[in-house]
Design a protein around this motif. Structure first.
Motif, PDB file in Angstrom:
ATOM      1  N   ILE A  67       5.595   3.032  -5.357  1.00 13.92           N
ATOM      2  CA  ILE A  67       4.470   2.187  -5.785  1.00 13.92           C
ATOM      3  C   ILE A  67       4.032   1.279  -4.631  1.00 13.92           C
ATOM      4  CG2 ILE A  67       3.781   0.297  -7.325  1.00 13.92           C
ATOM      5  CD1 ILE A  67       5.856   1.548  -9.369  1.00 13.92           C
ATOM      6  N   ALA A  68       4.990   0.621  -3.994  1.00 17.00           N
ATOM      7  CA  ALA A  68       4.672  -0.300  -2.896  1.00 17.00           C
ATOM      8  C   ALA A  68       3.928   0.424  -1.771  1.00 17.00           C
ATOM      9  CB  ALA A  68       5.947  -0.954  -2.369  1.00 17.00           C
ATOM     10  N   LYS A  69       4.402   1.619  -1.439  1.00 17.57           N
ATOM     11  CA  LYS A  69       3.763   2.391  -0.368  1.00 17.57           C
ATOM     12  C   LYS A  69       2.331   2.771  -0.742  1.00 17.57           C
ATOM     13  CE  LYS A  69       4.357   6.546   2.413  1.00 17.57           C
ATOM     14  NZ  LYS A  69       5.124   7.767   2.630  1.00 17.57           N
ATOM     15  N   ARG A  70       2.131   3.216  -1.987  1.00 16.97           N
ATOM     16  CA  ARG A  70       0.788   3.611  -2.424  1.00 16.97           C
ATOM     17  C   ARG A  70      -0.152   2.408  -2.481  1.00 16.97           C
ATOM     18  NH1 ARG A  70       3.273   6.880  -1.241  1.00 16.97           N
ATOM     19  NH2 ARG A  70       3.388   9.079  -1.694  1.00 16.97           N
ATOM     20  N   MET A  71       0.345   1.286  -2.954  1.00 22.95           N
ATOM     21  CA  MET A  71      -0.498   0.083  -3.005  1.00 22.95           C
ATOM     22  C   MET A  71      -0.953  -0.306  -1.598  1.00 22.95           C
ATOM     23  SD  MET A  71      -1.195  -0.852  -5.976  1.00 22.95           S
ATOM     24  CE  MET A  71      -0.715  -0.143  -7.524  1.00 22.95           C
ATOM     25  N   HIS A  72      -0.034  -0.193  -0.650  1.00 19.85           N
ATOM     26  CA  HIS A  72      -0.383  -0.493   0.745  1.00 19.85           C
ATOM     27  C   HIS A  72      -1.467   0.478   1.238  1.00 19.85           C
ATOM     28  CE1 HIS A  72       0.439  -2.338   4.673  1.00 19.85           C
ATOM     29  NE2 HIS A  72       0.050  -1.165   5.133  1.00 19.85           N
ATOM     30  N   GLU A  73      -1.316   1.767   0.882  1.00 23.01           N
ATOM     31  CA  GLU A  73      -2.309   2.761   1.295  1.00 23.01           C
ATOM     32  C   GLU A  73      -3.679   2.464   0.688  1.00 23.01           C
ATOM     33  OE1 GLU A  73      -0.687   6.545   0.174  1.00 23.01           O
ATOM     34  OE2 GLU A  73       0.868   6.476   1.717  1.00 23.01           O
ATOM     35  N   TYR A  74      -3.701   2.105  -0.585  1.00 17.78           N
ATOM     36  CA  TYR A  74      -4.975   1.842  -1.260  1.00 17.78           C
ATOM     37  C   TYR A  74      -5.626   0.548  -0.796  1.00 17.78           C
ATOM     38  CZ  TYR A  74      -4.455   5.568  -4.761  1.00 17.78           C
ATOM     39  OH  TYR A  74      -4.348   6.782  -5.385  1.00 17.78           O
TER      40      TYR A  74
END
Length: 135
Positions: A67-74
């Motif tokens: 989740i943390a990685k995807r939030m950073h990507e978005y």
């Protein structure tokens, strides 16, 4: 007699034994992933093994970093509050559409894609944990 060196049980012999194990894990992971629907309606209708998810602490161990990685990507920055929000929603077994509705305030149209992928990852880790404990 160069062939005798190939039968050596030293470090040279360890790599070939390790490689098939990694290949087996990859093949098993791929097989698990293939059992998870890609269609949103089917995916969201598919029962999650919440008991395994909770017993294995999968939200904390596997989902929170994802989740943390995807939030950073978005969003282009770390968003620990948003990561906590999503993890808490999962801890409360929230409905995926409800999560997407809440996230749409921040992620706009990406919210539905994010939750779709989140649900696939959640199913994957639950199935993998079940398979790992059964083998």
């Amino acid at each position: 007699d160069d062939d005798d060196d190939d039968d050596d049980n030293g470090n040279g012999g360890e790599k070939p034994r390790d490689a098939p194990r990694a290949d087996d894990d990859d093949a098993r992971a791929k097989k698990i992933a293939e059992t998870i629907p890609t269609d949103k309606t089917q995916l969201f209708a598919m029962a999650l093994d919440w008991d395994t998810i909770e017993a294995k602490r999968l939200v904390r161990a596997k989902l929170r970093p994802w989740i943390a990685k995807r939030m950073h990507e978005y969003l282009g920055a770390d968003e620990p509050t948003l990561t906590d929000f999503v993890a808490t929603q999962l801890d409360h077994r929230a409905d995926p559409d409800a999560i997407a509705t809440e996230l749409a305030l921040v992620l706009d149209d990406d919210a539905h894609t994010f939750v779709h992928n989140l649900w696939r990852v959640l199913h994957f880790h639950a199935k993998k944990a079940t398979a790992d404990s059964g083998s």
